[in-house]
Design a protein around this motif. Sequence first.
Motif, mmCIF file in Angstrom:
data_model
loop_
_atom_site.group_PDB
_atom_site.id
_atom_site.type_symbol
_atom_site.label_atom_id
_atom_site.label_comp_id
_atom_site.label_asym_id
_atom_site.label_seq_id
_atom_site.Cartn_x
_atom_site.Cartn_y
_atom_site.Cartn_z
ATOM 1 N N PHE A 1 16.436 162.754 40.566
ATOM 2 C CA PHE A 1 16.350 163.940 39.711
ATOM 3 C C PHE A 1 15.117 163.871 38.820
ATOM 4 O O PHE A 1 14.383 164.846 38.685
ATOM 5 N N PHE A 2 14.878 162.684 38.237
ATOM 6 C CA PHE A 2 13.734 162.589 37.332
ATOM 7 C C PHE A 2 12.407 162.633 38.065
ATOM 8 O O PHE A 2 11.429 163.153 37.549
ATOM 9 N N PHE B 1 12.992 170.341 42.165
ATOM 10 C CA PHE B 1 14.428 170.576 42.106
ATOM 11 C C PHE B 1 14.741 171.828 41.303
ATOM 12 O O PHE B 1 15.459 172.729 41.750
ATOM 13 N N ASN C 1 26.715 162.186 47.686
ATOM 14 C CA ASN C 1 27.963 162.292 46.948
ATOM 15 C C ASN C 1 29.139 162.768 47.796
ATOM 16 O O ASN C 1 30.232 162.948 47.284
ATOM 17 N N ASN C 2 28.899 163.003 49.074
ATOM 18 C CA ASN C 2 29.966 163.502 49.939
ATOM 19 C C ASN C 2 31.144 162.526 49.938
ATOM 20 O O ASN C 2 30.973 161.335 50.132
ATOM 21 N N PHE C 3 32.316 163.061 49.704
ATOM 22 C CA PHE C 3 33.492 162.190 49.636
ATOM 23 C C PHE C 3 34.525 162.549 50.694
ATOM 24 O O PHE C 3 34.996 161.704 51.439
ATOM 25 N N MET D 1 21.567 165.056 47.305
ATOM 26 C CA MET D 1 22.665 164.985 46.332
ATOM 27 C C MET D 1 24.006 165.255 47.026
ATOM 28 O O MET D 1 24.987 164.558 46.772
ATOM 29 N N THR E 1 25.626 156.334 40.889
ATOM 30 C CA THR E 1 24.998 157.482 40.235
ATOM 31 C C THR E 1 23.486 157.320 40.114
ATOM 32 O O THR E 1 22.744 158.299 40.126
ATOM 33 N N CYS F 1 20.774 159.177 42.301
ATOM 34 C CA CYS F 1 20.709 160.618 42.040
ATOM 35 C C CYS F 1 19.906 160.885 40.780
ATOM 36 O O CYS F 1 19.098 161.821 40.729
ATOM 37 N N ILE F 2 20.109 160.054 39.766
ATOM 38 C CA ILE F 2 19.394 160.261 38.505
ATOM 39 C C ILE F 2 17.907 159.978 38.695
ATOM 40 O O ILE F 2 17.052 160.751 38.254
ATOM 41 N N THR G 1 30.702 156.134 48.433
ATOM 42 C CA THR G 1 31.750 156.866 47.704
ATOM 43 C C THR G 1 33.134 156.369 48.113
ATOM 44 O O THR G 1 34.005 156.211 47.269
#
Lengths: 283, 352
Positions: A264-265, A271, A214-216, A210, A257, A260-261, A232
Amino acid sequence: MSVKKERNSAKKKWHWLAYLLLLIGSVAFLYPFVWMVSASLRSLEELAVSGMSIWPEHWRWGNYAKALTAFPFPQYLLNTLITTVLPIIGTVLSCSLVGYAFARLKVRGSGFLFVLVLSTMLLPGEVTMIPQFILFKNLGMLDTLYPLIVPAFFGSAFYIFLLRQFYSRLPIGLEEAAIIDGCGYFKIWRTIFLPLSKPALMAVGVMVFMGSWNNFMGPLIYINSDKWKTLTLGLAGFQGTYATDTNLLMAAAVVITLPCILLFFTSQKAFMEGLTFSGSKES
Amino acid sequence: MNGIIEGIYNFYEGMGMPADLLPLLPFLTVIALVFIVIIVLMRMLVKKKIMHTKTASFYMFVSVWIIGFLLFTVGPMIFSFYISFNKWEVVSDPQWTGLDNYRMLFKDTLFYKSLSVTFYYTLVSVPLQVILSFAIAILMNLKLRGIYIFRTIYYLPTLVQGVAQMVLFIWIFNPNVGLVNSLLRLVGIEGPGWFSSPDWSMPAVIIMSLWTVGGNMIIYLAGLSDIPQSLYEAAEIDGATAARKIWHVTLPQISPILFFNTVTSMIGAFQTFTQGFMINGGPDNSLLFYAYYLYQNAFMWFKMGYGSALAWVLFVIILVFTAIVFRSSALWVYYETEQNGGRKRRVRQKRA
């Protein structure tokens, strides 16, 4: 008995209130999300009049194809994957090794060093950002993916802490037999502790995913050429050039996104457990 | 340092290494050499019985972190401190100017602006985040059916990446077709221009920050599930109401985690960057976050010395705030382990 029943019914009454509050909250938390997805499936004309509605009149899946061809998506995706997978490997290996040492090899100086590890968590990244940039510049690594990968191989405080907590909960007898057999500590880590900590390592892996995905700021500072840009950066640039094509912008945002979702699921259990570990007290 | 790197570089080039790998090779060589030296040194110390195998192994394992710490934290910190006393625009050599950067800083109106923007954001959003996430966690901790669905829903927004979040919220706060103003119109209020208005852009960012409190919520939940059920039962027998139970049992028990979340949210808020970057500092610099101003100076205008000075001021500010929270924590954080540990230690000492 009747007292208990009474108490239960009183509790039930509270539960309805709780449900109501949670439901209202869910709408607030979910609505922007759903709105984003539905916006990605609309035409610009429809967007301008759709207001709060979330059901598109025509489902324009073509928006996705358009959004993904507006910038070199496959290239950016590949770069993002490289800067995600390698840091996961690096962090899992280094933090597990260091965490194991802090948890299991209590020697003189280990306590002090551990305090040092924890205190680095308080240091804002800004202080080291400029000199790190200069360091990588001197190493000739500017405008490559290396600055985003290399530091992960040297451990990071939060994950070291997390894994130390995990390792110190395992039973003491675990390594004793191995020591009697003449096993070195490295071999004990590799053959006993590393396999045993799979769930914790999974959680760390997911969290690193994550973070890197998501690193920006990292890519923003280190990368200039299109060849090495990550998703990103692609999205940020997209916002700059296509700010008026909101539907395409939303499609790109959904695509970024989505992994990641999905992750996550699929890894929800590991997690959540990993997160729980970090918050709960040592017993 | 550049000379050595050049030397190693040339060596590999002579061996015909692919150009893509070249930047990494000097680095790898140095690191490999350092690790070899450490391992050989430890072996020697163990053989000469100066060091125990256990101690040697510990330091060998931890050296991974120590090298990283020296290379990416301590070294940069010292260097950054030194650079903050220099005028340095990267292309030329650094030039010692003493306290000039710091003096300039206190005359810089944008510095004050970015500071006030960041304070505004931190002081308003952090308490709201802490309270909201705690309230949600309390609700989530009830044994309700389907609570996992709620947990997932509340956690989902934190999975949306910062840039994507900003892209989404710029649109949500769109004055004409945005979600928020459409909603306000339903109740007959004409909403402001949000991101185009200097007064309303910050409230918009704060509302946005509340959307992602799911991360904090999860940490509270973990803490809440750790509270011994017997405490609640005891309180119930004494006839405590729900509110009293929260006040007298939950709050003291959860206070270390409350503390942890407050500190981390605060540090995070001080370092807010993406929101400012995505909107170029906002109208009238109303979203000129400190970290963004620092980025502008260092990486857009290449004023490395001035940027470093900014970074150190931020460090001191964060340190002061953290110290205040730490100090005050004695008043409101309750550590059970502290008491137990203390007692245990005393008992152990008596036995010995």
